[in-house]
Design an enzyme around this catalytic site. Structure first.
Site: not given
Ligand code: PMV
Length: 318
Positions: A106, A151
């Site tokens: 994040g 996030d």
């Molecule tokens: O990689 P991160 O922490 O930005 O998590 C992404 C999560 C996903 O589900 C893969 C993408 C999203 O937009 O929710």
């Protein structure tokens, strides 16, 4: 005038990444041990605003006007400037972060949230959490294409959430503190690249991928209940099933699979990749007595960095 200080935590997605992009629910929790800190002072008698970046490995001072049009720092600041009808005063902003970058923890959303909170206070504007969240999402959108919004939401609200694109965000209870270990594969992959890969797989093999996304959605529902009642073993099992499903979507990697396996061999109750995948961090849940063994096993099996922490019940009203 004392500096305006704002902070934002890192996060992990405990269940449901990738499926959340397709409208299924997901669970995310803030990780307070890693943070972005923003401090803002007026730049009195200065011609320009300056940004001072203070990370562990490097320091840099840049003029605000020298930042690239699409720089996330510039975008987050400009989003707040757009709320006022006058020329904003010059400022000196110092940004320090202990959140590993592009690792699924994040970092970009925390940066957007901390800057939005800090800059709005600096300009004397009151923003509710919902308003901060909308602005942080705008900044995330520029960087990540069309993120689900999980996030920025978990980081803005600062408590565990059950998130889905079409429903209101709900705070979830984690009744008993849960010990987690986060282990870094040392590899970095852009989330948007893995999101595109899953999308491609879905287009190529809808009959295979669609049921996997639905299965992840079902795991999240079960996990919400297991977290509420502190059923640790069940949480662990659901994490392993979530990891296997993510692997089938194409989001895992040899390194992530190895670290998940290592933690299970050494006594973790469950483990999975967290975030976009392919690289970045994985998360393991363990009983306090086995955390040490799980951590040292992960290091022996190639983890380049370990964060050992706990996730706790929701913090109402934060
Ligand atoms: O990689 P991160 O922490 O930005 O998590 C992404 C999560 C996903 O589900 C893969 C993408 C999203 O937009 O929710």
């Amino acid at each position: 005038m004392p500096a305006i200080i704002s902070k934002a935590s890192g996060k992990i997605i405990l269940f449901g990444e990738h499926a959340v992009v397709y409208g299924y629910p997901a669970i995310a929790v803030p990780i307070d041990t890693i943070q972005v800190k923003v401090s803002i002072l007026p730049a009195i008698n200065k011609e320009q605003s300056i940004i001072k970046l203070r990370n562990i490995n490097w320091h840099d001072d840049v003029l605000f006007t020298a930042l690239d049009e699409n720089d996330p720092i510039r975008i987050s600041i400009k989003n707040v400037f757009a709320l006022i009808n006058q020329t904003p005063p010059h400022f000196e902003m110092t940004i320090s972060s202990s959140i590993p970058i592009a690792a699924g923890l994040g970092s970009s959303a925390a940066l957007a949230v901390a800057i939005t909170k800090g800059m709005s206070r600096f300009l004397g504007i009151y923003l509710s959490n919902d308003e901060i969240n909308v602005l942080a999402y705008k900044s995330e959108e520029i960087q990540h294409g069309s993120p689900s919004g999980i996030d920025n939401s978990v980081i803005t609200f600062g408590h565990p959430i059950l998130y889905s694109k079409s429903k209101e965000i709900s705070q979830i209870e984690i009744r008993n503190a849960i010990h987690i270990i986060l282990a870094d594969t040392g590899k970095r992959t852009l989330t948007k690249d893995v999101v595109s890969l899953v999308k491609k797989n879905l287009k190529k093999k809808p009959d295979v991928i669609k049921p996997i996304l639905a299965e992840i959605g079902g795991l999240v529902e079960k996990a919400t209940d297991a977290l509420l009642y502190g059923r640790l073993k069940e949480i662990g099992n659901l994490m392993v099933r979530n990891h296997i499903a993510l692997k089938k979507l194409g989001a895992s990697s040899i390194e992530l699979d190895q670290l998940v396996e290592s933690s299970l061999i050494n006594g973790a109750l469950g483990a999975k990749l967290c975030g976009g995948g392919k690289g970045g961090y994985m998360v393991a849940v363990c009983e306090p007595a086995s955390c040490e063994r799980v951590s040292s096993g992960l290091v022996s099996d190639g983890a380049t960095h370990i964060i050992s922490t706990t996730i706790v019940g929701s913090k109402k009203g934060k």
